[in-house]
Design an enzyme around this catalytic site. Structure first.
Site, PDB file in Angstrom:
ATOM      1  N   TYR A   1       0.851  -1.191   0.000  1.00 49.09           N
ATOM      2  CA  TYR A   1       0.000   0.000   0.000  1.00 49.09           C
ATOM      3  C   TYR A   1       0.887   1.242   0.000  1.00 49.09           C
ATOM      4  O   TYR A   1       1.868   1.314   0.742  1.00 49.09           O
ATOM      5  CB  TYR A   1      -0.888   0.015   1.248  1.00 49.09           C
ATOM      6  CG  TYR A   1      -1.761   1.254   1.347  1.00 49.09           C
ATOM      7  CD1 TYR A   1      -3.054   1.248   0.837  1.00 49.09           C
ATOM      8  CD2 TYR A   1      -1.274   2.425   1.928  1.00 49.09           C
ATOM      9  CE1 TYR A   1      -3.843   2.388   0.905  1.00 49.09           C
ATOM     10  CE2 TYR A   1      -2.060   3.561   1.994  1.00 49.09           C
ATOM     11  CZ  TYR A   1      -3.345   3.532   1.489  1.00 49.09           C
ATOM     12  OH  TYR A   1      -4.121   4.668   1.547  1.00 49.09           O
TER      13      TYR A   1
ATOM     14  N   GLU B   1      -3.656   7.413  -4.093  1.00 47.38           N
ATOM     15  CA  GLU B   1      -3.608   6.136  -3.389  1.00 47.38           C
ATOM     16  C   GLU B   1      -3.359   4.991  -4.369  1.00 47.38           C
ATOM     17  O   GLU B   1      -4.098   4.843  -5.341  1.00 47.38           O
ATOM     18  CB  GLU B   1      -4.932   5.886  -2.649  1.00 47.38           C
ATOM     19  CG  GLU B   1      -4.905   4.647  -1.777  1.00 47.38           C
ATOM     20  CD  GLU B   1      -6.248   4.378  -1.102  1.00 47.38           C
ATOM     21  OE1 GLU B   1      -7.260   4.214  -1.822  1.00 47.38           O
ATOM     22  OE2 GLU B   1      -6.279   4.336   0.136  1.00 47.38           O
TER      23      GLU B   1
END
Ligand code: ADP
Ligand code: MG
Length: 397
Positions: free
Chosen positions: A119, A207
Site C-alpha cells: 500500500y 492512493e
C-alpha cells in the site's frame, strides 16, 4: 474532484510510473478488439466507477454474475463476455453505499503475476500542512481496517516542503516494506515521480492500493485512485477535462455551474443559507429539533438574484425535500436580494412544500416587506431556533 482508475494510470504513466497496458471500453462491441490489442495470456476486466472496493463488491443484477467488479479472464473471448456482463450494471461496494453505482466504462488490462501487494499513498495532511507519505505491507486491504487492527503495519511521515521529496524518503519507505536490491531504487524513483505529479497537478490524495511486487521482482502500480483540489481546476484544464459527470450527483453538478457550495444529503429539510458556518449551524439545529437536513447549501456572500433562484430550484428538484428553511444573515448579501430571489424562484417552479424564511441583517425590513407583499404562503421566523422549530413542525406536524 475524482477521476477513474484508467485515467489515473494514464496520468501517472506520463510521469514514468510502471503500469500495465490497458484499454478503456465504453461499448460492449469494442471489448474484443480492445482485449485483442493486449498481450495476454491473462486479462483483467475492471469496472470503472469512482469508488474503491470494486474487487470485493457485488452487482445488483444477477446476470452480471456473482463476483465483484474486478475479474480475471483467460482469453479475449472471456474478457469480452465479462465486459458484456458488467457494462450498464450497478456495482455495490462498501464505498458506494447500498444504492451502488452504474458501470459505464470498463478497463481491460494485462494481468500481472503478483508476488506481494503493498500500500502506498500521498495525501495532504492538514495537521502538519504538509504532504504525507503513507505506506504499508498490507496492500489490497482497506487501509482504514489496517489502521484499526494493526496500526504498527503502517508507516506515515510528512515531507518538508522546503526540501521537497528526497531519496531518503523513498529509501525509508522501501526498507519498511522489506524491498531489496534494485527494488529500493525503483521505490525511490517511483515515490519521486508520484510526489512530482501530486504537487504539479494539485492533488489532494493519491492512493495506490495495491502497489505490487511482481514475480520478476519489479514494482507495478496495479490500482490508482487520485483526488484533486476542486479549487485548483481553473489552472488544471487537462485534469478538469477528465471529469466524468455521470459519476456525480446531478444536483451537485448543477450547483457547481452556478458556483454554489452544495452537498446533497439524505434528510427531508432543504436548506438555503449564506456562509458555511451558518449552514453548518442550520443543519445542526434542524437535527436538534428532530429532523434531518436534505442538503448543505451555502449561496455565498455575493449571491445575485439569479444565483438564489437557481439554488432554490435545485432544492425543490430534490424529491426528498418535504420543507424548506431559508436562513440568511444579510451582511454583504442583502436580505432584499434574497427575498427577490426566493419569490422569483417560487414563481418559476412553484412551491409544493412549506417554506420558512428567517432573515436578519442588512435591509432586513425591506426583505420582510417583499416577502409579506408577495402573497406567497411563507412562514416568517425571527431567529435560528424559531426557524428550525417552525419548519420541523410544518413538516412533521
Ligand atoms: P479495488 O481496490 O476497487 O477492489 P483493484 O484494482 O485494487 O480494485 O483490484 C482488486 C484486486 O484485484 C487487487 O488487489 C489485485 O489482487 C487484483 N488485480 C487488479 N488488477 C490486476 C491485474 N492487472 N493483474 C492481476 N491482478 C489484478
Ligand atoms: Mg484497490
Amino acid at each position: 474532484m475524482n477521476i477513474h482508475e484508467y485515467q489515473a494510470k494514464q496520468l501517472l504513466k506520463s510521469y514514468g510510473a510502471p503500469v500495465s497496458d490497458g484499454r478503456v471500453v465504453l461499448k460492449a462491441e469494442d471489448a474484443k478488439t480492445a482485449a485483442g490489442e493486449l498481450d495476454g495470456p491473462l486479462w483483467v476486466v475492471k469496472a470503472q466507477i469512482h469508488a474503491g472496493g470494486r474487487g470485493k463488491g457485488h452487482f445488483k443484477e444477477s446476470e452480471a454474475g456473482e463476483k465483484g467488479g474486478v475479474r480475471l479472464a483467460k482469453s479475449v473471448e472471456e474478457a469480452e463476455m465479462l465486459t458484456k456482463q458488467m457494462l450498464g450494471k450497478t456495482l455495490v461496494t462498501h464505498q458506494t453505499g447500498p444504492a451502488g453505482k452504474q458501470v459505464n466504462r470498463i478497463y481491460i488490462e494485462d494481468g500481472s503475476d503478483i508476488e506481494r501487494e503493498l500500500y502506498l499513498a500521498l495525501l495532504v495532511d492538514r495537521v502538519t500542512s504538509r504532504v504525507s507519505i503513507v505506506s504499508s505491507t498490507e496492500g489490497g486491504m482497506d487501509i482504514e481496517e489496517v489502521a484499526a487492527s494493526t496500526p504498527e503495519k503502517i508507516l506515515s511521515f510528512s515531507v518538508d516542503p522546503a526540501t521537497g521529496y528526497q531519496a531518503f524518503h523513498g529509501r525509508r519507505v522501501a526498507f519498511s516494506l522489506g524491498l531489496q536490491g534494485p527494488q529500493v531504487k525503483q521505490m525511490v524513483n517511483l515515490l519521486g515521480l508520484l510526489y512530482k505529479a501530486f504537487i504539479e497537478k494539485d492533488m489532494e490524495m493519491l492512493e495506490i492500493n495495491p502497489l505490487i511486487v511482481m514475480t520478476d521482482g519489479n514494482l507495478k502500480v496495479l490500482d490508482a485512485k487520485l483526488g484533486f483540489d476542486g479549487n485548483a481546476m481553473y489552472r488544471q484544464h487537462d485534469v478538469a477535462n477528465l471529469r466524468d459527470e455521470t459519476e456525480e450527483d446531478s444536483k451537485e453538478l448543477e450547483a457547481s455551474k452556478y458556483d454554489l457550495n452544495y452537498i446533497a444529503l439524505d434528510g427531508e429539510i432543504g436548506c438555503m443559507v449564506n456562509g458555511a458556518g451558518l449552514a453548518m449551524a442550520t443543519m445542526d439545529i434542524i437535527k436538534l429539533y428532530g429532523a434531518e437536513p436534505a442538503n448543505f447549501l451555502d449561496v455565498g456572500g455575493g449571491a445575485t438574484k439569479e444565483k438564489v433562484t437557481e439554488a432554490f430550484k435545485i432544492i425543490t428538484s430534490d424529491k426528498n425535500v418535504k420543507g424548506i428553511l431559508v436562513n440568511i444573515f444579510g451582511g454583504i448579501m442583502r436580505c432584499d436580494i434574497i427575498a427577490e430571489g426566493v419569490i422569483a424562484a417560487v414563481k418559476e417552479v412553484g412551491l409544493k412544500v412549506p417554506l420558512v424564511v428567517r432573515l436578519e441583517g442588512t435591509n432586513v425590513e425591506k426583505g420582510k416587506e417583499i416577502i409579506a407583499n408577495s402573497g406567497l404562503n411563507v412562514i416568517a421566523a425571527d431567529n435560528l431556533s424559531d426557524g428550525a422549530e417552525k419548519i420541523v413542525k410544518a413538516v412533521k406536524g
